[in-house]
Scaffold this motif. Structure first.
Motif, PDB file in Angstrom:
ATOM      1  N   ILE A   9       0.853  -1.181   0.000  1.00 13.17           N
ATOM      2  CA  ILE A   9       0.000   0.000   0.000  1.00 13.17           C
ATOM      3  C   ILE A   9       0.890   1.231   0.000  1.00 13.17           C
ATOM      4  CG2 ILE A   9      -1.801   1.257   1.245  1.00 13.17           C
ATOM      5  CD1 ILE A   9      -2.605  -1.489   2.464  1.00 13.17           C
ATOM      6  N   GLY A  10       0.699   2.085  -1.002  1.00 10.73           N
ATOM      7  CA  GLY A  10       1.501   3.290  -1.136  1.00 10.73           C
ATOM      8  C   GLY A  10       1.422   4.160   0.098  1.00 10.73           C
ATOM      9  N   GLY A  11       2.592   4.617   0.595  1.00 11.12           N
ATOM     10  CA  GLY A  11       2.645   5.482   1.759  1.00 11.12           C
ATOM     11  C   GLY A  11       2.626   4.748   3.087  1.00 11.12           C
ATOM     12  N   LYS A  12       2.515   3.422   3.046  1.00 10.76           N
ATOM     13  CA  LYS A  12       2.495   2.631   4.277  1.00 10.76           C
ATOM     14  C   LYS A  12       3.648   1.622   4.219  1.00 10.76           C
ATOM     15  CE  LYS A  12      -2.204   3.348   5.427  1.00 10.76           C
ATOM     16  NZ  LYS A  12      -2.106   4.494   6.273  1.00 10.76           N
ATOM     17  N   PRO A  13       4.378   1.470   5.323  1.00  9.69           N
ATOM     18  CA  PRO A  13       5.525   0.559   5.311  1.00  9.69           C
ATOM     19  C   PRO A  13       5.100  -0.907   5.336  1.00  9.69           C
ATOM     20  CG  PRO A  13       5.196   1.432   7.508  1.00  9.69           C
ATOM     21  CD  PRO A  13       4.207   2.127   6.603  1.00  9.69           C
ATOM     22  N   GLY A  14       5.947  -1.753   4.784  1.00  7.94           N
ATOM     23  CA  GLY A  14       5.727  -3.191   4.861  1.00  7.94           C
ATOM     24  C   GLY A  14       4.688  -3.726   3.901  1.00  7.94           C
ATOM     25  N   LEU A  15       4.204  -4.918   4.221  1.00  5.50           N
ATOM     26  CA  LEU A  15       3.218  -5.609   3.397  1.00  5.50           C
ATOM     27  C   LEU A  15       1.963  -5.882   4.219  1.00  5.50           C
ATOM     28  CD1 LEU A  15       5.538  -8.227   1.658  1.00  5.50           C
ATOM     29  CD2 LEU A  15       4.567  -6.156   0.653  1.00  5.50           C
ATOM     30  N   TYR A  16       0.871  -6.098   3.504  1.00  6.51           N
ATOM     31  CA  TYR A  16      -0.423  -6.314   4.154  1.00  6.51           C
ATOM     32  C   TYR A  16      -1.112  -7.522   3.565  1.00  6.51           C
ATOM     33  CZ  TYR A  16       0.288  -1.715   6.125  1.00  6.51           C
ATOM     34  OH  TYR A  16       0.815  -0.666   6.817  1.00  6.51           O
ATOM     35  N   LYS A  17      -1.880  -8.189   4.406  1.00  5.23           N
ATOM     36  CA  LYS A  17      -2.672  -9.336   3.985  1.00  5.23           C
ATOM     37  C   LYS A  17      -4.104  -8.854   3.794  1.00  5.23           C
ATOM     38  CE  LYS A  17      -3.444 -12.320   7.193  1.00  5.23           C
ATOM     39  NZ  LYS A  17      -3.407 -13.410   8.164  1.00  5.23           N
ATOM     40  N   LEU A  18      -4.687  -9.132   2.634  1.00  4.48           N
ATOM     41  CA  LEU A  18      -6.064  -8.760   2.349  1.00  4.48           C
ATOM     42  C   LEU A  18      -6.993  -9.628   3.191  1.00  4.48           C
ATOM     43  CD1 LEU A  18      -8.166  -7.240   0.595  1.00  4.48           C
ATOM     44  CD2 LEU A  18      -7.969  -9.098  -1.035  1.00  4.48           C
ATOM     45  N   LYS A  77      16.625 -16.481   4.891  1.00 10.76           N
ATOM     46  CA  LYS A  77      16.522 -15.042   4.643  1.00 10.76           C
ATOM     47  C   LYS A  77      17.691 -14.578   3.770  1.00 10.76           C
ATOM     48  CE  LYS A  77      15.051 -12.305   7.881  1.00 10.76           C
ATOM     49  NZ  LYS A  77      14.858 -11.563   9.125  1.00 10.76           N
ATOM     50  N   THR A  78      17.553 -13.387   3.214  1.00  4.57           N
ATOM     51  CA  THR A  78      18.603 -12.869   2.332  1.00  4.57           C
ATOM     52  C   THR A  78      19.876 -12.579   3.117  1.00  4.57           C
ATOM     53  OG1 THR A  78      17.834 -10.591   2.612  1.00  4.57           O
ATOM     54  CG2 THR A  78      16.964 -11.815   0.731  1.00  4.57           C
ATOM     55  N   SER A  79      21.006 -12.721   2.441  1.00  5.73           N
ATOM     56  CA  SER A  79      22.296 -12.470   3.084  1.00  5.73           C
ATOM     57  C   SER A  79      22.588 -10.980   3.190  1.00  5.73           C
ATOM     58  CB  SER A  79      23.414 -13.173   2.313  1.00  5.73           C
ATOM     59  OG  SER A  79      23.391 -12.794   0.959  1.00  5.73           O
ATOM     60  N   VAL A  80      21.843 -10.147   2.462  1.00  5.89           N
ATOM     61  CA  VAL A  80      21.953  -8.692   2.583  1.00  5.89           C
ATOM     62  C   VAL A  80      20.601  -8.154   3.034  1.00  5.89           C
ATOM     63  CG1 VAL A  80      23.728  -8.465   0.807  1.00  5.89           C
ATOM     64  CG2 VAL A  80      21.353  -8.200   0.172  1.00  5.89           C
ATOM     65  N   GLY A  81      20.637  -7.050   3.753  1.00  9.80           N
ATOM     66  CA  GLY A  81      19.407  -6.403   4.188  1.00  9.80           C
ATOM     67  C   GLY A  81      19.067  -5.249   3.261  1.00  9.80           C
ATOM     68  N   HIS A  82      17.830  -4.772   3.349  1.00 12.32           N
ATOM     69  CA  HIS A  82      17.419  -3.683   2.460  1.00 12.32           C
ATOM     70  C   HIS A  82      18.097  -2.356   2.800  1.00 12.32           C
ATOM     71  CE1 HIS A  82      14.634  -3.225   5.854  1.00 12.32           C
ATOM     72  NE2 HIS A  82      14.479  -1.974   5.462  1.00 12.32           N
ATOM     73  N   LYS A  83      18.807  -2.300   3.935  1.00 13.37           N
ATOM     74  CA  LYS A  83      19.487  -1.063   4.317  1.00 13.37           C
ATOM     75  C   LYS A  83      20.985  -1.093   4.012  1.00 13.37           C
ATOM     76  CE  LYS A  83      16.167   0.347   7.758  1.00 13.37           C
ATOM     77  NZ  LYS A  83      15.915   0.775   9.121  1.00 13.37           N
ATOM     78  N   HIS A  84      21.459  -2.158   3.369  1.00 15.84           N
ATOM     79  CA  HIS A  84      22.876  -2.222   2.978  1.00 15.84           C
ATOM     80  C   HIS A  84      23.158  -1.167   1.910  1.00 15.84           C
ATOM     81  CE1 HIS A  84      23.283  -6.065   5.112  1.00 15.84           C
ATOM     82  NE2 HIS A  84      24.586  -5.839   5.024  1.00 15.84           N
ATOM     83  N   LYS A 112      12.968  -2.803  -1.981  1.00 15.05           N
ATOM     84  CA  LYS A 112      11.632  -3.344  -1.691  1.00 15.05           C
ATOM     85  C   LYS A 112      11.598  -4.850  -1.885  1.00 15.05           C
ATOM     86  CE  LYS A 112       8.918   0.676  -2.968  1.00 15.05           C
ATOM     87  NZ  LYS A 112       8.038   1.246  -3.991  1.00 15.05           N
ATOM     88  N   VAL A 113      12.196  -5.349  -2.951  1.00 16.33           N
ATOM     89  CA  VAL A 113      12.192  -6.792  -3.217  1.00 16.33           C
ATOM     90  C   VAL A 113      12.870  -7.536  -2.070  1.00 16.33           C
ATOM     91  CG1 VAL A 113      13.118  -8.610  -4.708  1.00 16.33           C
ATOM     92  CG2 VAL A 113      12.018  -6.611  -5.733  1.00 16.33           C
ATOM     93  N   VAL A 114      14.025  -7.055  -1.632  1.00 13.44           N
ATOM     94  CA  VAL A 114      14.757  -7.699  -0.542  1.00 13.44           C
ATOM     95  C   VAL A 114      13.942  -7.630   0.754  1.00 13.44           C
ATOM     96  CG1 VAL A 114      16.829  -7.533   0.915  1.00 13.44           C
ATOM     97  CG2 VAL A 114      17.025  -7.347  -1.574  1.00 13.44           C
TER      98      VAL A 114
END
Length: 141
Positions: A9-18, A77-84, A112-114
């Protein structure tokens, strides 16, 4: 749970379940903290199953990118974080999708993908295979 019930959802962090649809929008639950929110039709909402990443030849569905990450990380989990840093994230993305279009896939997209992959992994949503209806259609052909 499949990716067609997971929303960004644009403007909101993370992911959401419908959760459910209402007359004026829908109700979604955050995968980060479990809080429920009401979202109107005016919000910019993307369903993860409809998102694709540009490559030099075609658009690759996000679920395939997630499958590539899953293979590379042996289901972890990924070996790199989205803040690297930018360089480390670009190197990582080249490993999972070597022919991605650098001109049309921005650093924010890679982050976002990571981040999304890690959120889904934490929630136990790790089945990124195509929908069953698509597989049945392919079998008939």
């Amino acid at each position: 749970m499949s990716l067609d019930k997971i929303l960004s959802i644009g403007g909101k962090p993370g992911l959401y379940k419908l959760l459910t649809q209402t007359r004026t929008g829908f109700v979604a639950e955050s995968l980060l903290d479990g809080k429920k929110i009401t979202v109107g039709f005016k919000n910019n909402v993307s369903v993860l199953s409809e998102i694709a990443i540009y490559t030099l030849e075609e658009e690759v569905p996000l679920r395939e990118v997630f499958q590539n990450i899953q293979k590379k990380e042996d289901g972890g989990k990924t070996s790199v974080g989205h803040k690297h840093d930018k360089l480390k994230l670009e190197e990582y993305f080249f490993e999972i999708l070597p022919n991605y279009d650098e001109d049309r896939v921005y650093m924010s997209d890679i982050k976002k993908v990571v981040q999304w992959y890690n959120i889904l992994h934490e929630q136990g949503i790790t089945d990124f295979a195509a929908k069953q209806e698509e597989e049945k259609t392919e079998e008939k052909e």
